[in-house]
Design a protein around this motif. Structure first.
Motif, PDB file in Angstrom:
ATOM      1  N   ALA A   1      14.904   4.083  -2.900  1.00  0.00           N
ATOM      2  CA  ALA A   1      13.664   3.435  -4.368  1.00  0.00           C
ATOM      3  C   ALA A   1      13.670   2.068  -4.346  1.00  0.00           C
ATOM      4  O   ALA A   1      14.374   1.303  -2.760  1.00  0.00           O
ATOM      5  CB  ALA A   1      14.057   3.782  -5.361  1.00  0.00           C
ATOM      6  N   GLU A   2      12.409   1.764  -4.615  1.00  0.00           N
ATOM      7  CA  GLU A   2      11.962   0.518  -4.733  1.00  0.00           C
ATOM      8  C   GLU A   2      11.255  -0.246  -3.391  1.00  0.00           C
ATOM      9  O   GLU A   2      12.360  -0.079  -2.342  1.00  0.00           O
ATOM     10  CB  GLU A   2      13.265  -0.994  -4.873  1.00  0.00           C
ATOM     11  CG  GLU A   2      13.916  -0.389  -6.483  1.00  0.00           C
ATOM     12  CD  GLU A   2      13.219  -1.413  -7.028  1.00  0.00           C
ATOM     13  OE1 GLU A   2      11.967  -1.518  -7.264  1.00  0.00           O
ATOM     14  OE2 GLU A   2      13.299  -0.127  -8.408  1.00  0.00           O
ATOM     15  N   SER A   3       9.802  -0.810  -3.433  1.00  0.00           N
ATOM     16  CA  SER A   3       9.253  -0.827  -2.232  1.00  0.00           C
ATOM     17  C   SER A   3       9.540  -1.832  -1.400  1.00  0.00           C
ATOM     18  O   SER A   3       9.991  -1.754   0.433  1.00  0.00           O
ATOM     19  CB  SER A   3       7.938  -0.743  -2.836  1.00  0.00           C
ATOM     20  OG  SER A   3       7.720  -2.430  -3.154  1.00  0.00           O
ATOM     21  N   ASN A   4      10.581  -2.386  -1.851  1.00  0.00           N
ATOM     22  CA  ASN A   4      10.715  -3.866  -1.197  1.00  0.00           C
ATOM     23  C   ASN A   4      12.097  -3.317   0.113  1.00  0.00           C
ATOM     24  O   ASN A   4      12.066  -3.608   0.675  1.00  0.00           O
ATOM     25  CB  ASN A   4      11.186  -5.524  -1.650  1.00  0.00           C
ATOM     26  CG  ASN A   4       9.401  -6.001  -1.419  1.00  0.00           C
ATOM     27  OD1 ASN A   4       8.456  -5.296  -1.437  1.00  0.00           O
ATOM     28  ND2 ASN A   4       9.317  -7.229  -2.734  1.00  0.00           N
ATOM     29  N   ALA A   5      12.743  -2.491  -0.720  1.00  0.00           N
ATOM     30  CA  ALA A   5      14.004  -2.424  -0.184  1.00  0.00           C
ATOM     31  C   ALA A   5      13.390  -1.062   1.288  1.00  0.00           C
ATOM     32  O   ALA A   5      14.075  -1.418   1.976  1.00  0.00           O
ATOM     33  CB  ALA A   5      14.646  -1.628  -0.960  1.00  0.00           C
ATOM     34  N   ILE A   6      12.826  -0.727   0.509  1.00  0.00           N
ATOM     35  CA  ILE A   6      11.999   0.555   1.304  1.00  0.00           C
ATOM     36  C   ILE A   6      11.897  -0.238   2.907  1.00  0.00           C
ATOM     37  O   ILE A   6      12.036   0.048   3.814  1.00  0.00           O
ATOM     38  CB  ILE A   6      10.963   1.160   1.095  1.00  0.00           C
ATOM     39  CG1 ILE A   6      11.267   2.558   0.034  1.00  0.00           C
ATOM     40  CG2 ILE A   6      10.436   2.253   2.064  1.00  0.00           C
ATOM     41  CD1 ILE A   6      10.658   2.728  -0.843  1.00  0.00           C
ATOM     42  N   LEU A   7      11.089  -0.899   2.351  1.00  0.00           N
ATOM     43  CA  LEU A   7      10.085  -2.158   3.604  1.00  0.00           C
ATOM     44  C   LEU A   7      11.138  -2.883   4.449  1.00  0.00           C
ATOM     45  O   LEU A   7      10.933  -2.513   5.923  1.00  0.00           O
ATOM     46  CB  LEU A   7       9.255  -3.053   3.627  1.00  0.00           C
ATOM     47  CG  LEU A   7       8.291  -2.796   2.718  1.00  0.00           C
ATOM     48  CD1 LEU A   7       7.736  -4.630   1.777  1.00  0.00           C
ATOM     49  CD2 LEU A   7       7.114  -2.310   3.173  1.00  0.00           C
ATOM     50  N   LEU A   8      12.537  -3.180   4.449  1.00  0.00           N
ATOM     51  CA  LEU A   8      13.761  -3.716   4.774  1.00  0.00           C
ATOM     52  C   LEU A   8      13.775  -2.576   4.966  1.00  0.00           C
ATOM     53  O   LEU A   8      14.632  -2.893   6.916  1.00  0.00           O
ATOM     54  CB  LEU A   8      14.483  -4.561   3.677  1.00  0.00           C
ATOM     55  CG  LEU A   8      13.953  -5.420   3.502  1.00  0.00           C
ATOM     56  CD1 LEU A   8      15.104  -6.308   2.170  1.00  0.00           C
ATOM     57  CD2 LEU A   8      14.112  -7.105   4.164  1.00  0.00           C
ATOM     58  N   TYR A   9      14.254  -1.367   5.250  1.00  0.00           N
ATOM     59  CA  TYR A   9      15.612  -0.532   5.634  1.00  0.00           C
ATOM     60  C   TYR A   9      14.487  -0.180   6.636  1.00  0.00           C
ATOM     61  O   TYR A   9      14.967  -0.592   8.354  1.00  0.00           O
ATOM     62  CB  TYR A   9      15.479   0.782   5.170  1.00  0.00           C
ATOM     63  CG  TYR A   9      15.488   2.052   5.862  1.00  0.00           C
ATOM     64  CD1 TYR A   9      16.765   2.022   5.898  1.00  0.00           C
ATOM     65  CD2 TYR A   9      14.318   3.262   6.210  1.00  0.00           C
ATOM     66  CE1 TYR A   9      17.374   3.250   6.865  1.00  0.00           C
ATOM     67  CE2 TYR A   9      15.714   3.897   6.439  1.00  0.00           C
ATOM     68  CZ  TYR A   9      16.596   4.423   7.210  1.00  0.00           C
ATOM     69  OH  TYR A   9      16.880   5.135   7.717  1.00  0.00           O
ATOM     70  N   LEU A  10      12.595   0.364   6.644  1.00  0.00           N
ATOM     71  CA  LEU A  10      12.145   0.274   7.738  1.00  0.00           C
ATOM     72  C   LEU A  10      12.226  -0.847   9.033  1.00  0.00           C
ATOM     73  O   LEU A  10      11.542  -0.284  10.102  1.00  0.00           O
ATOM     74  CB  LEU A  10      10.593   0.738   6.835  1.00  0.00           C
ATOM     75  CG  LEU A  10      10.280   1.887   6.593  1.00  0.00           C
ATOM     76  CD1 LEU A  10       9.343   2.367   5.508  1.00  0.00           C
ATOM     77  CD2 LEU A  10      11.072   3.406   7.644  1.00  0.00           C
ATOM     78  N   ALA A  11      11.972  -1.465   8.446  1.00  0.00           N
ATOM     79  CA  ALA A  11      11.081  -3.154   9.444  1.00  0.00           C
ATOM     80  C   ALA A  11      13.093  -3.275  10.090  1.00  0.00           C
ATOM     81  O   ALA A  11      12.986  -4.027  11.085  1.00  0.00           O
ATOM     82  CB  ALA A  11      11.190  -4.279   9.212  1.00  0.00           C
ATOM     83  N   HIS A  12      13.895  -2.942  10.147  1.00  0.00           N
ATOM     84  CA  HIS A  12      15.656  -2.894  10.432  1.00  0.00           C
ATOM     85  C   HIS A  12      15.065  -2.717  12.244  1.00  0.00           C
ATOM     86  O   HIS A  12      14.377  -1.182  12.371  1.00  0.00           O
ATOM     87  CB  HIS A  12      16.265  -2.548   9.773  1.00  0.00           C
ATOM     88  CG  HIS A  12      17.770  -2.794  10.469  1.00  0.00           C
ATOM     89  ND1 HIS A  12      18.550  -3.591   9.973  1.00  0.00           N
ATOM     90  CD2 HIS A  12      18.982  -1.703  11.662  1.00  0.00           C
ATOM     91  CE1 HIS A  12      19.317  -3.737  11.339  1.00  0.00           C
ATOM     92  NE2 HIS A  12      19.376  -2.555  11.892  1.00  0.00           N
ATOM     93  N   ASP A  13      15.291  -4.571  12.891  1.00  0.00           N
ATOM     94  CA  ASP A  13      15.047  -3.498  13.921  1.00  0.00           C
ATOM     95  C   ASP A  13      13.897  -3.470  14.504  1.00  0.00           C
ATOM     96  O   ASP A  13      13.401  -3.322  16.127  1.00  0.00           O
ATOM     97  CB  ASP A  13      16.165  -2.697  14.944  1.00  0.00           C
ATOM     98  CG  ASP A  13      17.788  -3.093  14.750  1.00  0.00           C
ATOM     99  OD1 ASP A  13      18.080  -4.398  15.170  1.00  0.00           O
ATOM    100  OD2 ASP A  13      18.317  -1.791  15.013  1.00  0.00           O
ATOM    101  N   SER A  14      13.060  -4.281  14.303  1.00  0.00           N
ATOM    102  CA  SER A  14      10.951  -4.825  14.389  1.00  0.00           C
ATOM    103  C   SER A  14      10.990  -5.835  14.465  1.00  0.00           C
ATOM    104  O   SER A  14      11.535  -6.525  14.204  1.00  0.00           O
ATOM    105  CB  SER A  14      10.455  -3.420  13.989  1.00  0.00           C
ATOM    106  OG  SER A  14      10.205  -4.047  11.839  1.00  0.00           O
ATOM    107  N   ALA A  15       9.966  -5.786  15.227  1.00  0.00           N
ATOM    108  CA  ALA A  15       8.873  -7.392  14.759  1.00  0.00           C
ATOM    109  C   ALA A  15       8.682  -8.231  13.206  1.00  0.00           C
ATOM    110  O   ALA A  15       9.080  -9.192  13.492  1.00  0.00           O
ATOM    111  CB  ALA A  15       8.330  -7.402  15.724  1.00  0.00           C
TER     112      ALA A  15
END
Length: 206
Positions: A65-79
């Protein structure tokens, strides 16, 4: 496949849809728009007792949950998320700013105008303080964007996505005076020109 419980009109949900599209990740979208009854249902509250979206369900059933936590999860190891320690901390800094100050003023004022269930709040008593504090939040962004091309530095990151979500509609919906912020306006245009950008209205094909 990932499942995203999301409210199509919500900036917080839009952040996640935008990043998923830019990462090229397929996902199932579950519409949780106001009036759908999804977030007040027992089955959804069992997934997220807070009753809010976005909510990301992983392939194995785990939930974020929480939009910014989701962003951090998805963006891991990405540009979209720096690995260098200081640069990463600056991204987090702006994510905290977005949720602690920016979203609570700019998004709140927009929601009062956008959703009929908040029409009773369309009074100077509620709207005027949000206008003042929202302009202050935009001023903080303007000062940074005068120095750097993107909000956390030289590169486009999830910090930009987080702040773009409600800033790009601040003038139209929130009735903030965006003419006061030329560097923000340049930045908004720059974000809309990023690879695989999609607008707020975009949803994946069913």
């Amino acid at each position: 496949m990932l499942k995203l419980y999301s409210m199509p009109s919500s900036g917080n949900s839009y952040k996640v849809r935008l990043l998923l599209h830019q990462l090229g990740i397929s996902f199932e979208h579950i519409d949780c728009e106001v009036g759908s009854g999804v977030t007040t249902s027992d089955w959804f509250r069992a997934k997220n007792p807070n009753g809010k979206v976005p909510l990301l369900e992983l392939e194995d059933g785990r939930l974020i949950a929480e939009s910014n936590a989701i962003l951090l999860y998805l963006a891991h190891d990405s540009a979209y998320l720096p690995t260098e320690r200081y640069a990463c901390a600056k991204v987090h800094e702006w994510l905290f700013f977005e949720q602690n100050f920016h979203e609570g003023t700019i998004a709140t004022r927009q929601a009062i105008f956008k959703y009929e269930n908040r029409a009773h709040l369309r009074t100077p008593e509620h709207l005027d303080p949000l206008l003042v504090s929202g302009h202050r939040a935009l001023g903080v962004m303007e000062a940074q964007l005068e120095k750097t091309p993107f909000i956390a530095g030289d590169s486009y990151t999830v910090a930009d996505i987080a702040l773009y979500a409600y800033t790009h509609t601040a003038g139209e919906i929130g009735k903030f005076d965006m003419d006061r912020f030329p560097f923000i306006n340049k930045w908004l245009k720059k974000i809309s020109e990023q690879k695989d950008y999609v607008s707020l209205n975009w949803l994946p094909a069913t």
